[in-house]
Design a protein around this motif. Structure first.
Motif, PDB file in Angstrom:
ATOM      1  N   GLU A  54       0.832  -1.203   0.000  1.00 24.79           N
ATOM      2  CA  GLU A  54       0.000   0.000   0.000  1.00 24.79           C
ATOM      3  C   GLU A  54       0.872   1.261   0.000  1.00 24.79           C
ATOM      4  O   GLU A  54       0.603   2.226  -0.716  1.00 24.79           O
ATOM      5  N   LEU A  55       1.903   1.234   0.808  1.00 25.65           N
ATOM      6  CA  LEU A  55       2.829   2.373   0.869  1.00 25.65           C
ATOM      7  C   LEU A  55       3.554   2.561  -0.469  1.00 25.65           C
ATOM      8  O   LEU A  55       3.773   3.684  -0.937  1.00 25.65           O
ATOM      9  N   LEU A  56       3.907   1.440  -1.085  1.00 28.64           N
ATOM     10  CA  LEU A  56       4.648   1.497  -2.359  1.00 28.64           C
ATOM     11  C   LEU A  56       3.789   2.012  -3.521  1.00 28.64           C
ATOM     12  O   LEU A  56       4.311   2.422  -4.550  1.00 28.64           O
ATOM     13  N   ARG A  57       2.478   1.976  -3.328  1.00 26.26           N
ATOM     14  CA  ARG A  57       1.585   2.492  -4.373  1.00 26.26           C
ATOM     15  C   ARG A  57       1.590   4.015  -4.456  1.00 26.26           C
ATOM     16  O   ARG A  57       1.130   4.597  -5.426  1.00 26.26           O
ATOM     17  N   ILE A  58       2.087   4.656  -3.399  1.00 27.98           N
ATOM     18  CA  ILE A  58       2.095   6.133  -3.387  1.00 27.98           C
ATOM     19  C   ILE A  58       3.354   6.632  -4.105  1.00 27.98           C
ATOM     20  O   ILE A  58       4.467   6.369  -3.652  1.00 27.98           O
ATOM     21  N   PRO A  59       3.194   7.354  -5.215  1.00 29.58           N
ATOM     22  CA  PRO A  59       4.389   7.798  -5.959  1.00 29.58           C
ATOM     23  C   PRO A  59       5.056   9.023  -5.322  1.00 29.58           C
ATOM     24  O   PRO A  59       4.994  10.126  -5.859  1.00 29.58           O
ATOM     25  N   SER A  60       5.685   8.826  -4.185  1.00 34.33           N
ATOM     26  CA  SER A  60       6.282   9.948  -3.444  1.00 34.33           C
ATOM     27  C   SER A  60       7.680  10.280  -3.974  1.00 34.33           C
ATOM     28  O   SER A  60       8.685  10.004  -3.346  1.00 34.33           O
ATOM     29  N   ILE A  61       7.671  10.884  -5.159  1.00 36.23           N
ATOM     30  CA  ILE A  61       8.920  11.217  -5.856  1.00 36.23           C
ATOM     31  C   ILE A  61       9.322  12.643  -5.470  1.00 36.23           C
ATOM     32  O   ILE A  61       8.720  13.611  -5.930  1.00 36.23           O
ATOM     33  N   SER A  62      10.338  12.768  -4.633  1.00 36.77           N
ATOM     34  CA  SER A  62      10.680  14.100  -4.123  1.00 36.77           C
ATOM     35  C   SER A  62      11.263  15.024  -5.189  1.00 36.77           C
ATOM     36  O   SER A  62      11.146  16.243  -5.088  1.00 36.77           O
ATOM     37  N   ALA A  63      11.890  14.458  -6.202  1.00 38.23           N
ATOM     38  CA  ALA A  63      12.525  15.299  -7.225  1.00 38.23           C
ATOM     39  C   ALA A  63      11.498  15.971  -8.139  1.00 38.23           C
ATOM     40  O   ALA A  63      11.824  16.905  -8.866  1.00 38.23           O
ATOM     41  N   ASP A  64      10.269  15.499  -8.097  1.00 39.39           N
ATOM     42  CA  ASP A  64       9.258  15.971  -9.044  1.00 39.39           C
ATOM     43  C   ASP A  64       8.186  16.778  -8.299  1.00 39.39           C
ATOM     44  O   ASP A  64       7.411  16.229  -7.512  1.00 39.39           O
ATOM     45  N   ASN A  65       8.160  18.085  -8.557  1.00 40.82           N
ATOM     46  CA  ASN A  65       7.218  18.949  -7.834  1.00 40.82           C
ATOM     47  C   ASN A  65       5.758  18.645  -8.123  1.00 40.82           C
ATOM     48  O   ASN A  65       4.872  19.066  -7.383  1.00 40.82           O
ATOM     49  N   GLY A  66       5.506  17.899  -9.171  1.00 40.12           N
ATOM     50  CA  GLY A  66       4.144  17.495  -9.488  1.00 40.12           C
ATOM     51  C   GLY A  66       3.608  16.463  -8.502  1.00 40.12           C
ATOM     52  O   GLY A  66       2.430  16.091  -8.564  1.00 40.12           O
ATOM     53  N   HIS A  67       4.443  15.994  -7.611  1.00 42.49           N
ATOM     54  CA  HIS A  67       4.020  14.935  -6.684  1.00 42.49           C
ATOM     55  C   HIS A  67       3.897  15.405  -5.238  1.00 42.49           C
ATOM     56  O   HIS A  67       3.932  14.590  -4.318  1.00 42.49           O
TER      57      HIS A  67
END
Ligand code: BES
Ligand code: MN
Ligand code: MN
Length: 452
Positions: free
Chosen positions: A18-31
């Motif tokens: 469930e945690l891995l489903r969240i696209p928490s990409i810090s480099a991308d401000n769209g996230h």
């Protein structure tokens, strides 16, 4: 502990998925929203595991999740650090399954962040759940799970400085590194630092026809390539003046000791499908990625890269260059040495602009402490083997910061494998490692809480 893990393992895996489903990409401000979502998920799970004072602490960037379970002021305290942000998943076309739709294949969970670091810090939350719900928590624990590690932890120093009291502990525990193999567990005792530079080389004031001007005007891409090539000599030594001045010389006895760790060069080459390795003359492959600094181009671009052939002499060329550092190099000083040198070697026909990006200091952790011995015992009991101390080539800038600001040493108890493909397509984490990690962490708390 083993019984508890066996009983609950399916849920443990489902929660991680469930945690891995969240696209928490810090480099991308769209996230940005996903960063909050991941932080909230971590908060909820810490609460469910029995932590108290769970809070989402705002920073100028992504929030830090803090939690603690203090059972007695008389007992020692372990501060657990991890990061819920992940690297961008590109190139997407090289993934066998989508990076944020986790799948289990051959007893491994495939997803971005599976090993770096969601799968690894989540083990600590499950270890807390296990010990708390069975009334076996033997020491105090605190959690600090951040969301900007992969972009340099720029807001963390301030957070640590401003929350020194809250973060008071006896040791730091981090699972964000690797072991040699599942047959040969190890504890990481050294990490390299990092200096990361972006360079821009400008030739003429505009793109030129490569027939009309070619041969007469500096081509910034050609020049950039020559400049980069000159940064290392034929022995693989970095040519920046002063670069090695502070590099710690490791005594031969220590190098011999390090060389006893199992390493098969043939398997290493086969895994990467390369015919040979390269590097600094006089050092082994393991030494080149641990006790010696390195310099690499991470990206290079400029000019025409579209379809077909456009004849153009570009006005600009760019590169991103990383330098991995070892004790006692200083990331700011190395950035400065690089800048001066790169400007000095630029021929007259071009201008160079250099922008330093995030950096971090190298770290070594001691092996003669109570905490290290507790970590060894935990591995011995869970894995049936004494872990080997190893130094790794990656960087976790917070380790040096914790020492500087809180005066605390770190135990780097990671459970990943080099083959986990972190930062790469098809990142994965072994279910065996995930579950064994939970057990080992639980045992660490047990042995650390015992004073002798
Ligand atoms: N977990 C890694 C560091 C790591 C990986 C250490 C494998 C030892 C073995 C961490 O998330 C990371 O990727 N760090 C960055 C540094 C940061 C400043 C961007 C790195 O090493 O490139
Ligand atoms: Mn990491
Ligand atoms: Mn990483």
């Amino acid at each position: 502990m083993q019984d508890y893990i066996e009983t609950h393992k399916h849920r443990f895996i489902e929660e991680l998925i469930e945690l891995l489903r969240i696209p928490s990409i810090s480099a991308d401000n769209g996230h940005k929203k996903d960063m909050i979502k991941a932080a909230q998920f971590v908060k909820t799970k810490l609460e469910e595991a029995g932590a108290e004072l769970v809070e989402i602490c705002e920073t100028p960037g992504n929030p830090v999740v803090y939690a603690e379970k203090v059972i007695s002021e008389k007992l020692p305290t372990v501060l657990i650090y991890g990061h819920y942000d992940v690297q961008p998943p590109d190139p997407l076309n090289l993934w066998d399954s989508p990076p944020f739709e986790p799948v289990i294949k051959d007893h491994k969970i495939y997803a971005r962040g599976a090993a770096d670091d969601k799968g690894q810090f989540y083990m600590h939350i499950k270890a807390l759940e296990m010990l708390n719900s069975t009334n076996q928590l033997p020491c105090n624990v605190k959690f600090m799970i951040e969301g900007e590690e992969e972009i340099g932890s720029n807001n963390l120093e301030k957070f640590v400085v401003e929350n020194k009291d809250k973060l008071k502990a006896d040791v730091i525990l981090i699972s964000d590194t690797s072991i040699i193999s599942n047959e040969c567990p190890s504890i990481t005792v050294g990490l390299r630092g990092l200096s990361y530079m972006e360079v821009e080389v400008t030739g003429a004031n505009r793109d030129l026809h490569s027939g009309v001007y070619g041969g007469a005007v500096a081509n910034p891409i050609n020049i950039l390539c020559e400049m980069i090539a000159s940064l290392k000599d034929k022995d693989g030594k970095i040519t920046i003046p002063g670069f090695y001045d502070r590099v710690a010389i490791i005594p031969m006895e220590e190098r011999i000791e390090m060389s006893k760790a199992p390493f098969e060069l043939e398997a290493y080459k086969n895994d990467l499908e390369i015919e040979d390795v390269i590097g600094e003359v006089g050092y082994s492959t393991n030494e080149r990625t641990s006790i010696r600094p390195s310099l690499d181009v991470n990206g290079i671009w400029g000019g025409y890269i579209g379809e077909g052939a456009k004849t153009v002499l570009p006005s600009k060329a760019y590169a991103k260059i990383s330098m991995r550092l070892v004790p006692y190099q200083d990331s700011a000083e190395i950035a400065e040495l690089f800048t001066q040198h790169f400007k000095a070697i630029a021929p007259k026909g071009v201008k160079v602009k250099i922008t330093p990006h995030h950096g971090g200091e190298p770290a070594v952790t001691p092996t003669d402490t109570h905490a290290y011995k507790a970590a060894c015992k935990a591995f011995e009991e869970a894995w049936g083997k004494t872990p080997i101390p190893t130094r790794e080539g990656g960087s976790i800038p917070i380790v040096a910061l914790f020492e500087k600001e809180l005066g605390l040493k770190t135990i780097l108890m990671g459970f990943g494998l080099n083959s986990d493909a972190i930062h790469s397509p098809n990142e994965h984490y072994g279910i065996f490692n995930y579950l064994k990690g939970i057990e080992t962490i639980g045992l660490f708390f047990k042995y650390f809480a015992k004073t002798n």
